[in-house]
Design a protein around this motif. Structure first.
Motif, PDB file in Angstrom:
ATOM      1  N   LEU A   1      59.680  74.883  10.171  1.00  0.00           N
ATOM      2  CA  LEU A   1      59.497  74.512   8.895  1.00  0.00           C
ATOM      3  C   LEU A   1      59.686  75.942   8.131  1.00  0.00           C
ATOM      4  O   LEU A   1      58.976  76.832   8.284  1.00  0.00           O
ATOM      5  CB  LEU A   1      58.187  73.714   8.642  1.00  0.00           C
ATOM      6  N   THR A   2      60.721  75.804   7.212  1.00  0.00           N
ATOM      7  CA  THR A   2      60.942  76.863   6.401  1.00  0.00           C
ATOM      8  C   THR A   2      61.542  76.684   5.388  1.00  0.00           C
ATOM      9  O   THR A   2      62.204  75.392   5.023  1.00  0.00           O
ATOM     10  CB  THR A   2      61.541  78.333   7.035  1.00  0.00           C
ATOM     11  N   GLY A   3      61.572  77.409   4.025  1.00  0.00           N
ATOM     12  CA  GLY A   3      62.406  77.158   2.858  1.00  0.00           C
ATOM     13  C   GLY A   3      63.952  77.224   3.191  1.00  0.00           C
ATOM     14  O   GLY A   3      64.316  78.181   3.584  1.00  0.00           O
ATOM     15  N   ILE A   4      64.690  76.383   2.418  1.00  0.00           N
ATOM     16  CA  ILE A   4      66.114  76.484   2.720  1.00  0.00           C
ATOM     17  C   ILE A   4      66.821  75.810   1.526  1.00  0.00           C
ATOM     18  O   ILE A   4      66.608  74.409   1.055  1.00  0.00           O
ATOM     19  CB  ILE A   4      66.737  75.540   3.927  1.00  0.00           C
ATOM     20  N   GLU A   5      67.376  76.538   0.555  1.00  0.00           N
ATOM     21  CA  GLU A   5      67.907  76.047  -0.432  1.00  0.00           C
ATOM     22  C   GLU A   5      69.570  76.151  -0.675  1.00  0.00           C
ATOM     23  O   GLU A   5      70.122  76.892  -0.048  1.00  0.00           O
ATOM     24  CB  GLU A   5      67.321  77.455  -1.688  1.00  0.00           C
ATOM     25  N   HIS A   6      69.747  74.899  -1.192  1.00  0.00           N
ATOM     26  CA  HIS A   6      71.322  74.709  -0.868  1.00  0.00           C
ATOM     27  C   HIS A   6      71.758  74.611  -2.629  1.00  0.00           C
ATOM     28  O   HIS A   6      71.416  74.154  -3.317  1.00  0.00           O
ATOM     29  CB  HIS A   6      71.435  73.343  -0.543  1.00  0.00           C
TER      30      HIS A   6
ATOM     31  N   LEU B   1      70.111  77.213  19.812  1.00  0.00           N
ATOM     32  CA  LEU B   1      69.102  78.284  19.683  1.00  0.00           C
ATOM     33  C   LEU B   1      68.225  78.280  18.601  1.00  0.00           C
ATOM     34  O   LEU B   1      66.893  78.417  18.805  1.00  0.00           O
ATOM     35  CB  LEU B   1      70.072  79.726  19.675  1.00  0.00           C
ATOM     36  N   LYS B   2      68.610  78.004  17.518  1.00  0.00           N
ATOM     37  CA  LYS B   2      67.637  77.997  16.497  1.00  0.00           C
ATOM     38  C   LYS B   2      68.073  76.721  15.562  1.00  0.00           C
ATOM     39  O   LYS B   2      69.423  76.420  15.154  1.00  0.00           O
ATOM     40  CB  LYS B   2      67.513  79.332  15.598  1.00  0.00           C
ATOM     41  N   LEU B   3      67.249  76.089  14.925  1.00  0.00           N
ATOM     42  CA  LEU B   3      67.215  74.956  14.080  1.00  0.00           C
ATOM     43  C   LEU B   3      66.192  74.489  12.970  1.00  0.00           C
ATOM     44  O   LEU B   3      65.678  73.677  13.089  1.00  0.00           O
ATOM     45  CB  LEU B   3      67.403  73.545  14.966  1.00  0.00           C
ATOM     46  N   PRO B   4      66.063  75.504  12.036  1.00  0.00           N
ATOM     47  CA  PRO B   4      65.086  75.474  11.057  1.00  0.00           C
ATOM     48  C   PRO B   4      65.623  74.403  10.141  1.00  0.00           C
ATOM     49  O   PRO B   4      66.450  74.314   9.860  1.00  0.00           O
ATOM     50  CB  PRO B   4      65.050  76.931  10.379  1.00  0.00           C
ATOM     51  N   VAL B   5      64.254  73.768   9.533  1.00  0.00           N
ATOM     52  CA  VAL B   5      64.490  72.547   8.535  1.00  0.00           C
ATOM     53  C   VAL B   5      63.433  72.749   7.319  1.00  0.00           C
ATOM     54  O   VAL B   5      62.639  73.676   7.708  1.00  0.00           O
ATOM     55  CB  VAL B   5      64.400  71.093   9.091  1.00  0.00           C
ATOM     56  N   ASN B   6      63.818  72.005   6.387  1.00  0.00           N
ATOM     57  CA  ASN B   6      62.742  72.418   5.056  1.00  0.00           C
ATOM     58  C   ASN B   6      61.900  70.974   4.869  1.00  0.00           C
ATOM     59  O   ASN B   6      61.348  71.004   3.846  1.00  0.00           O
ATOM     60  CB  ASN B   6      63.687  72.818   3.816  1.00  0.00           C
ATOM     61  N   THR B   7      61.852  70.181   5.827  1.00  0.00           N
ATOM     62  CA  THR B   7      60.945  69.114   5.788  1.00  0.00           C
ATOM     63  C   THR B   7      59.974  68.928   6.948  1.00  0.00           C
ATOM     64  O   THR B   7      60.644  69.385   8.171  1.00  0.00           O
ATOM     65  CB  THR B   7      61.396  67.775   5.346  1.00  0.00           C
ATOM     66  N   GLU B   8      58.661  68.636   6.890  1.00  0.00           N
ATOM     67  CA  GLU B   8      57.866  68.416   8.063  1.00  0.00           C
ATOM     68  C   GLU B   8      58.268  67.161   8.784  1.00  0.00           C
ATOM     69  O   GLU B   8      58.274  67.225   9.862  1.00  0.00           O
ATOM     70  CB  GLU B   8      56.307  68.373   7.761  1.00  0.00           C
TER      71      GLU B   8
END
Length: 333
Positions: A209-214, A186-193
């Motif tokens: 593309l969005t911010g994802i902090e681990h 359904l959804k699969l955001p990532v943090n690099t272009e």
């Protein structure tokens, strides 16, 4: 699990230390190189694996850069050059990674609404009990892979396998025992272009593309997901660092159905070699704090219920294969 669904955006209240920078992170700190991928201008780490090898680095290079890694599994997998909207190699290798997954019940009618009619003719959301299906929320930290390092959040409906009947919880049990899972992403955001463009163009996946902090503490692993529209914290997905890890390597296959750019039905899959792993059905193993961002609102619309299973996988390797026509699946059985 304490699933806290807030009416306002979640504040950044998770305290912990950020994971140590990976080799690819160090490479990314340099001035990025702009490359063309299917007409998209994509910034990549100038000294990273992708800039140097375009998804086909020799294993000798990986062994030299990361001598602590066991690369024996990859030596038995052949890479083929493919055209997936741009020239690439399949499978894509992920050498050092970690992830957490929580499987929740969700509103079955809503899940069916979110799946295209032609895909629903091929696969069905698994009904775990009347009116309730299942979704898997997975957070990935890819520390070292063919397309450098990045973080990713996957929200997927658990489905039957194409061409097979759905027997609800028995099908889910069968997939779990065989470690052969099927889903609709359904959804699969990532943090690099780089990860976004490759995923959208090459794999037909719903990436943005969005911010994802681990972040990790002594007792937990957390992923903070930003809202792509406002840049503010949207939700936090936290899982416990479980004890009594199994270090017996196991292979898990995750497959998905979707459409290609022309609308034809396809399927893709990834095979994971899980090197350390543990699971729990305890409600306290997971904490999902949702806010008011677009992704949180989407998750709320699924009406999540019971957390059925939590998986903690602090070390795994992965091979992601290029998509194929769905009608070719029978020929591969």
């Amino acid at each position: 699990m304490h699933r806290k669904i807030a009416a306002a955006a979640v504040s950044g209240c998770i305290l912990g230390t950020t994971a140590a920078p990976s080799r690819a992170d160090a490479a990314a700190a340099s001035t990025p190189l702009i490359i063309d991928i299917a007409g998209h201008e994509v910034p990549v780490a100038a000294g990273g694996l992708y800039a140097r090898f375009r998804s086909n680095p020799p294993l000798s290079v990986i062994a030299a850069e990361a001598p602590e890694l066991d690369l024996s599994w990859f030596k038995g997998i052949r890479k083929d050059k493919v055209d997936i909207g741009f020239a690439s190699y399949s499978p894509n290798f992920y050498y050092k990674n970690s992830k957490i997954t929580a499987v929740f019940t969700a509103d079955l009618a809503r899940l069916k609404e979110l799946m295209p009619a032609d895909i629903l003719q091929q696969v069905q959301p698994l009904q775990v009990w009347p009116g309730r299906g299942a979704v898997a929320l997975t957070a990935y930290a890819y520390a070292y892979c063919d397309n450098d390092s990045y973080n990713e959040i996957s929200l997927a409906i658990v489905t039957s396998k194409p061409g097979t009947a759905s027997l609800g919880p028995f099908t889910l049990l069968g997939q779990s025992l065989s470690r052969d899972f099927w889903g609709y992403v359904l959804k699969l955001p990532v943090n690099t272009e780089l990860a976004r463009v490759r995923g959208v163009v090459g794999y037909n996946l719903p990436k943005w593309l969005t911010g994802i902090e681990h972040k990790e503490t002594e007792g937990s692993v957390a992923f903070e997901v930003m809202d792509s529209e406002t840049g503010k914290l949207d939700f936090v997905f936290t899982g416990k660092r479980l004890g009594q890890l199994s270090h017996e390597a196991e292979l898990v296959r995750n497959s998905f159905t979707n459409r290609d750019g022309a609308g034809a039905l396809t399927y893709g899959y990834a095979v994971s070699r899980q090197l350390s792993h543990a699971s729990s059905t305890s409600a306290d193993a997971v904490d999902l704090q949702l806010g008011d961002g677009s992704f949180s609102r989407y998750i709320k619309s699924l009406k999540l219920g019971k957390m059925m299973k939590y998986e903690y996988v602090p070390e795994f390797q992965n091979a992601l294969y290029a998509p194929k026509p769905l009608n070719s699946l029978d020929a591969e059985k």
